[in-house]
Design an enzyme around this catalytic site. Structure first.
Site, PDB file in Angstrom:
ATOM      1  N   VAL A 144     -20.401 -58.394  14.419  1.00  0.00           N
ATOM      2  CA  VAL A 144     -21.604 -58.341  14.717  1.00  0.00           C
ATOM      3  C   VAL A 144     -21.560 -59.943  14.749  1.00  0.00           C
ATOM      4  CG1 VAL A 144     -23.778 -58.958  13.015  1.00  0.00           C
ATOM      5  CG2 VAL A 144     -22.267 -56.585  12.446  1.00  0.00           C
ATOM      6  N   LYS A 145     -22.542 -60.259  15.480  1.00  0.00           N
ATOM      7  CA  LYS A 145     -22.543 -61.459  16.361  1.00  0.00           C
ATOM      8  C   LYS A 145     -23.537 -62.378  16.362  1.00  0.00           C
ATOM      9  CE  LYS A 145     -20.862 -63.269  21.193  1.00  0.00           C
ATOM     10  NZ  LYS A 145     -21.206 -63.377  21.677  1.00  0.00           N
ATOM     11  N   VAL A 146     -23.089 -63.714  15.448  1.00  0.00           N
ATOM     12  CA  VAL A 146     -24.765 -63.695  14.736  1.00  0.00           C
ATOM     13  C   VAL A 146     -24.783 -65.631  15.136  1.00  0.00           C
ATOM     14  CG1 VAL A 146     -24.642 -63.318  12.281  1.00  0.00           C
ATOM     15  CG2 VAL A 146     -23.708 -65.079  12.987  1.00  0.00           C
TER      16      VAL A 146
END
Ligand code: E4P
Length: 221
Positions: free
Chosen positions: A82-84
């Site tokens: 997951v890219k944040v």
């Protein structure tokens, strides 16, 4: 050094996968928009194609919604990262997802201090953007070097440095020299890394000279 492909185009991944050099994929909202395809379908297909991490970016900017989106994206496949974004809400989300055993790629990193915070928040990957710093007259590679130096001082830091916003072959080579764990590379740059005029000239000469011998390596029966 691991090579990720920076693309949302499945065909570009398929073309390079047989070389064994695709260790993972990164996407971002701009790449998804350029593909014109459904985000979650693209991620699911990428996750089938490669065994390594496939980065899928949340769209929300607030922690509670980012968390919901991150958990939702992580359900697509076990190899989703997951890219944040590198914000306070992004780091809070990183901490929770990472504690839940979900890989997190903290993106849009433009300073060594930010990289230190991401490592402390449990990021699996930190993505410093080389090209975008170069674009505004800063030295993107210097940032990679600084982060490598800092992370190497603390062997307990497990966060991998993922050199991003790579625009040319020299970026890849310099990131490898600095010791970045991963480079995420646009397919066009992989082809630029591959090509050399002397390789092409050499092949042409060998083909011509081999024809002169009149020999075949495999003789027809
Ligand atoms: C990858 O994770 C990044 O989103 C990407 O490398 C950004 O590249 P750009 O600066 O060329 O858009």
């Amino acid at each position: 050094m691991k090579f990720f492909l920076d693309t949302a185009h499945i065909e570009e991944v398929k073309e390079l996968i047989e070389t064994g050099l695709v260790d993972g994929i990164t996407t971002n909202p701009s790449l998804i928009a350029a593909s014109g395809r459904d985000f979650k379908k693209v991620i699911a297909e990428m996750c089938e194609l490669v065994a390594g991490p496939v980065s899928a970016e949340v769209a929300a900017l607030d922690h509670p919604t980012m968390l919901k989106e991150g958990r939702h994206l992580a359900k697509i496949a076990p190899n989703v990262a997951v890219k944040v974004p590198l914000t306070l809400d992004g780091l809070k989300t990183c901490r929770v997802l990472s504690d839940e055993g979900i890989m997190v790629n903290v993106t849009l990193c433009f300073s060594a201090g930010q990289a230190l915070l991401a490592a402390k928040a449990g990021a699996t990957f930190i993505s410093p953007f080389i090209g975008r710093l170069d674009d505004i007259g800063h030295d993107g590679m210097q940032l990679i070097e600084e982060i490598c130096l800092i992370y190497n001082n603390y062997p307990d830091i497990e966060t991998e440095i993922l050199a991003a916003s790579i625009r040319n072959p020299l970026h890849v080579i310099a990131a490898a020299q600095a010791g970045a764990h991963v480079a995420t590379i646009p397919p066009k740059v992989v082809h630029q890394l591959l090509k050399h005029p002397l390789t092409d000239n050499g092949i042409a000469t060998f083909v011509k000279d081999w024809e002169k011998t009149g020999q075949k390596i495999i003789n027809k029966k």
